[in-house]
Design a protein around this motif. Structure first.
Motif, PDB file in Angstrom:
ATOM      1  N   SER A 119       0.848  -1.194   0.000  1.00  0.00           N
ATOM      2  CA  SER A 119       0.000   0.000   0.000  1.00  0.00           C
ATOM      3  C   SER A 119       0.883   1.243   0.000  1.00  0.00           C
ATOM      4  O   SER A 119       2.047   1.202   0.436  1.00  0.00           O
ATOM      5  N   ARG A 120       0.358   2.343  -0.470  1.00  0.00           N
ATOM      6  CA  ARG A 120       1.131   3.575  -0.535  1.00  0.00           C
ATOM      7  C   ARG A 120       1.586   4.065   0.848  1.00  0.00           C
ATOM      8  O   ARG A 120       2.746   4.461   1.009  1.00  0.00           O
ATOM      9  N   PRO A 121       0.720   4.059   1.894  1.00  0.00           N
ATOM     10  CA  PRO A 121       1.195   4.497   3.213  1.00  0.00           C
ATOM     11  C   PRO A 121       2.363   3.663   3.739  1.00  0.00           C
ATOM     12  O   PRO A 121       3.321   4.199   4.305  1.00  0.00           O
ATOM     13  N   GLU A 124       5.576   4.569   1.792  1.00  0.00           N
ATOM     14  CA  GLU A 124       6.191   5.828   2.203  1.00  0.00           C
ATOM     15  C   GLU A 124       6.903   5.690   3.545  1.00  0.00           C
ATOM     16  O   GLU A 124       7.946   6.309   3.770  1.00  0.00           O
ATOM     17  N   MET A 125       6.380   4.866   4.438  1.00  0.00           N
ATOM     18  CA  MET A 125       7.065   4.615   5.699  1.00  0.00           C
ATOM     19  C   MET A 125       8.374   3.861   5.467  1.00  0.00           C
ATOM     20  O   MET A 125       9.378   4.095   6.145  1.00  0.00           O
ATOM     21  N   MET A 130      14.380   2.524   5.322  1.00  0.00           N
ATOM     22  CA  MET A 130      15.510   2.019   4.547  1.00  0.00           C
ATOM     23  C   MET A 130      16.701   2.967   4.619  1.00  0.00           C
ATOM     24  O   MET A 130      17.856   2.521   4.652  1.00  0.00           O
ATOM     25  N   GLU A 131      16.457   4.264   4.633  1.00  0.00           N
ATOM     26  CA  GLU A 131      17.543   5.238   4.597  1.00  0.00           C
ATOM     27  C   GLU A 131      18.083   5.581   5.976  1.00  0.00           C
ATOM     28  O   GLU A 131      19.294   5.608   6.198  1.00  0.00           O
ATOM     29  N   PRO A 170      11.260   6.112  -6.548  1.00  0.00           N
ATOM     30  CA  PRO A 170      11.862   6.400  -5.238  1.00  0.00           C
ATOM     31  C   PRO A 170      12.165   5.145  -4.424  1.00  0.00           C
ATOM     32  O   PRO A 170      13.150   5.108  -3.690  1.00  0.00           O
ATOM     33  N   LEU A 171      11.331   4.134  -4.542  1.00  0.00           N
ATOM     34  CA  LEU A 171      11.588   2.895  -3.816  1.00  0.00           C
ATOM     35  C   LEU A 171      12.709   2.106  -4.477  1.00  0.00           C
ATOM     36  O   LEU A 171      13.623   1.615  -3.801  1.00  0.00           O
TER      37      LEU A 171
END
Length: 350
Positions: A119-121, A124-125, A130-131, A170-171
């Motif tokens: 899912s998008r939420p 984004e988490m 990851m970074e 971005p992912l």
């Protein structure tokens, strides 16, 4: 879905996953095929061990059954750390992912299968985790909502996907190592079969292994499945002895032909050649002709037929190649699309 289609399906369901677990290689040195990926991954893992830090996040793409999950398990084993498994569809909310990330131990490997279906939420988490190895947990709603930062132990994410093109940039860019899993050639599948036969306690002659390998659609999962069916056939009808002839008879009984085509594949080709003169014909019309849903024909049968050079998808519809006519024992018309040199105006649509 028919039992014949189950036999050559690259997906694994139910009890088969337990059987697969017993046949999986445990170390990178035991993994067969994917030579370049294996060598590159070996360097990534060795470097991480020498530095005493978790390796970069790993993204693996490719068709089902090629070894993505197996490699994820091997990564954890080589690093000597636990492995946590989940899937993209299971992460419906950001809280689902936060619950997993907050309980990871340092260095742990997290495998997210079908990561493109998150899912998008949750996605984004995952960026922040990851970074920066941190997640922001939102408490409350509306103007009074507060984001509470939560530290996450350094971990290695292994993302597995069959649809790399669906991953947002971005992912994808947050993975330090990206690997694409290719289909296996028959020689590699023969090695897989010999190893599996030893684990199953089955004597498998070289010519029988070759016969099974050439019908396995370039996929180890399918090769192991066909081996078990050949073993069953041999035990019931041949006193437990497997030969090339026994393997061929067993696979013919299960309607898997010499090139790995099953009943549905041949039905699609027969309809395309006999009823529509080789095409072009629309997907919906072709699906009605074989009594299947359009999605079944497009997702299940077409990819292998296209890869084998038996069918091409064009803006005007599906077209059979000269190789398809030959495979079905029919004489191609003079204007049949040649598999070796297809017309540029008929080949795959953009």
């Amino acid at each position: 879905m028919s039992r014949e289609r189950d036999l050559v399906s690259p997906d694994a369901e139910g009890d088969e996953r337990a059987i697969e677990a017993a046949l999986r290689p445990k170390r990178l040195s035991e993994f067969i095929g994917q030579t370049r990926v294996r060598e590159q991954l070996s360097l990534v893992l060795e470097s991480a061990l020498r530095r005493g830090r978790p390796p970069d996040h790993v993204l693996m793409s490719g068709s089902p059954g090629l070894g993505k999950t197996t490699l994820a398990m091997i990564i954890a084993t080589e690093l000597g750390v636990p492995l946590r498994l989940t899937s993209g569809p299971a992460l419906e909310r950001a809280g689902d992912l936060a619950a997993i990330l907050s309980t990871l131990t340092e260095g742990e490997v997290l495998l997210i299968d079908e990561i493109h279906r998150m899912s998008r939420p949750a996605e984004e988490m995952l960026y922040l985790a990851m970074e920066d190895f941190r997640v922001d947990v939102v408490v409350g709603k509306g103007p009074g909502a507060t984001a509470i930062p939560l530290e996450v132990a350094p971990f290695t994410l292994v993302g597995a996907t069959t649809r790399a093109g669906l991953l947002p940039a971005p992912l994808r860019d947050r993975f330090g190592f990206v690997a694409h899993m290719d289909f296996y050639d028959p020689a590699e599948l023969e090695q897989v079969l010999h190893r599996s036969a030893r684990l199953l306690g089955v004597k498998l002659p070289d010519d029988a292994a070759h016969e099974i390998a050439r019908r396995s659609r370039g996929t180890p999962r399918i090769a192991n499945r066909l081996l078990r069916r050949v073993r069953d056939f041999a035990e019931v009808r041949a006193g437990g002895t497997i030969t090339k002839e026994i393997a061929s008879a067993a696979l013919n009984l299960y309607e898997v032909d010499a090139e790995g085509l099953d009943r549905l594949d041949r039905a699609v080709l027969e309809a395309l050649l006999v009823k529509f003169g080789g095409g072009p014909v629309g997907l919906s019309t072709l699906a009605v002709a074989v009594g299947e849903e359009p999605e079944t024909v497009e997702v299940v049968a077409e990819p292998f037929l296209v890869r084998q050079g038996l069918l091409v998808r064009t803006p005007r519809g599906r077209v059979a190649t000269a190789a398809a006519w030959a495979h079905m024992g029919l004489t191609p018309p003079p204007d049949a699309l040649g598999a070796a040199s297809p017309s540029p105006t008929l080949f795959d649509e953009p």
